[in-house]
Design a protein around this motif. Structure first.
Motif, PDB file in Angstrom:
ATOM      1  N   LEU A   1       9.786  -4.472  -8.881  1.00  0.00           N
ATOM      2  CA  LEU A   1       9.615  -3.994  -7.503  1.00  0.00           C
ATOM      3  C   LEU A   1       8.812  -2.697  -7.525  1.00  0.00           C
ATOM      4  N   PRO A   2       7.542  -2.742  -7.138  1.00  0.00           N
ATOM      5  CA  PRO A   2       6.789  -1.488  -7.001  1.00  0.00           C
ATOM      6  C   PRO A   2       7.299  -0.750  -5.756  1.00  0.00           C
ATOM      7  N   ILE A   3       7.722   0.496  -5.939  1.00  0.00           N
ATOM      8  CA  ILE A   3       8.362   1.249  -4.852  1.00  0.00           C
ATOM      9  C   ILE A   3       7.693   2.617  -4.682  1.00  0.00           C
TER      10      ILE A   3
ATOM     11  N   GLU B   1      -0.669   3.685  -9.981  1.00  0.00           N
ATOM     12  CA  GLU B   1      -0.427   4.877  -9.137  1.00  0.00           C
ATOM     13  C   GLU B   1       0.906   4.804  -8.395  1.00  0.00           C
ATOM     14  N   VAL B   2       1.513   3.636  -8.406  1.00  0.00           N
ATOM     15  CA  VAL B   2       2.790   3.475  -7.695  1.00  0.00           C
ATOM     16  C   VAL B   2       3.858   4.281  -8.440  1.00  0.00           C
ATOM     17  N   PRO B   3       4.588   5.158  -7.740  1.00  0.00           N
ATOM     18  CA  PRO B   3       5.471   6.089  -8.466  1.00  0.00           C
ATOM     19  C   PRO B   3       6.627   5.439  -9.218  1.00  0.00           C
ATOM     20  N   VAL B   4       7.111   4.296  -8.700  1.00  0.00           N
ATOM     21  CA  VAL B   4       8.261   3.656  -9.362  1.00  0.00           C
ATOM     22  C   VAL B   4       8.011   2.156  -9.523  1.00  0.00           C
TER      23      VAL B   4
ATOM     24  N   ARG C   1       0.883  -1.180   0.000  1.00  0.00           N
ATOM     25  CA  ARG C   1       0.000   0.000   0.000  1.00  0.00           C
ATOM     26  C   ARG C   1       0.911   1.219   0.000  1.00  0.00           C
ATOM     27  N   LEU C   2       0.939   1.902  -1.140  1.00  0.00           N
ATOM     28  CA  LEU C   2       1.923   2.969  -1.345  1.00  0.00           C
ATOM     29  C   LEU C   2       1.237   4.265  -1.729  1.00  0.00           C
ATOM     30  N   ARG C   3       1.861   5.357  -1.348  1.00  0.00           N
ATOM     31  CA  ARG C   3       1.314   6.661  -1.729  1.00  0.00           C
ATOM     32  C   ARG C   3       1.779   7.006  -3.147  1.00  0.00           C
TER      33      ARG C   3
END
Ligand SMILES: Cc1cc2nc3c(=O)[nH]c(=O)nc-3n(C[C@H](O)[C@H](O)[C@H](O)COP(=O)(O)O)c2cc1C
Length: 222
Positions: free
Chosen positions: A185-187, A117-120, A29-31
């Motif tokens: 890797l979603p970061i 929506e994950v930035p990286v 769960r990432l911003r």
């Protein structure tokens, strides 16, 4: 975290190694807030300190950050994930389904639904050797990156689902055929916090000299 006030060089340098290992879990769960490029470089640099056969260092790290490009991946990932998660989704309808597994599944679903929506989205690729992918040579680097993310306060997880459309992805990333990706890797900045992941005790899987089936029979190692 305010991207303008981050001291990338100092960030994460004070986290104790073993404590970091004990508290690195899959954070899905990432911003959507952006992550400074220098910080992505820093966690990838941690990857480059990994061991590899013959010290060949076969790895390449490709960070996908542009919204349309993230969407390209997310659409394909989601389609596959929907089929992949169905059995667990059905099983979880049973109220006796273990709570920890349910949480894990829900987090994985959240990631699939929000992947764009994950930035990286960080892809890890590596040269083949004698025609074979060297996946095993890339995983120490991947774990280093996950630990570095933990140290600097980024949320991350390891995914491999995209390899089901790996050839298409690799070509799209501009990789040559002898340099396939093995992980994504979603970061991003975490919504939750790092804490100890749920793991079985070391006493259920650690032996001196010989494996002891009695430990398995006692249900300690299932
Ligand atoms: C080889 C490998 C492949 C994985 N592939 C995926 C994946 O495609 N999607 C996903 O959401 N998680 C994936 N995971 C993450 C695991 O589900 C996660 O590490 C595990 O559930 C433990 O989570 P925890 O650290 O939060 O306890 C993968 C993990 C490994 C080691």
């Amino acid at each position: 975290m305010d991207a303008n006030t981050i001291d990338v060089e100092q960030l994460g340098e004070d986290v104790r190694l073993l404590d970091g290992m004990r508290t690195t879990r899959a954070i899905r769960r990432l911003r959507p807030d952006p992550v400074p490029s220098a910080l992505i470089r820093k966690v990838c640099e941690a990857g480059t300190f990994a061991p590899s056969g013959g010290n060949r260092q076969p790895w390449f790290f490709i960070a996908v950050t542009e919204p349309q490009r993230r969407m390209w991946i997310a659409e394909r990932y989601r389609k596959l994930f929907d089929a992949y998660i169905q059995p667990a989704w059905q099983a979880a309808k049973d109220p006796s389904y273990p709570a920890a597994k349910r949480r894990n599944m829900q987090a994985a679903i959240h990631l699939a639904e929000h992947l764009h929506e994950v930035p990286v989205l960080l892809f890890v690729a590596g040269w083949t050797r004698r025609g074979q992918p060297q996946t095993q040579a890339l995983f120490p680097a991947i774990q280093n990156i996950l630990l570095a993310c933990r140290a600097v306060g980024l949320g991350a997880s390891l995914t491999t689902l995209h390899t089901a459309f790996g050839k298409e992805t690799d070509a799209w990333l501009g990789l040559p055929e002898n340099c396939p990706t093995c992980a994504m890797l979603p970061i991003g900045w975490p919504q939750g916090s790092y804490r100890r992941p749920q793991r079985r005790s070391v006493d259920s899987c650690f032996f001196f000299e010989h494996f002891d089936p009695a430990v398995v029979e006692a249900g300690l190692a299932d």
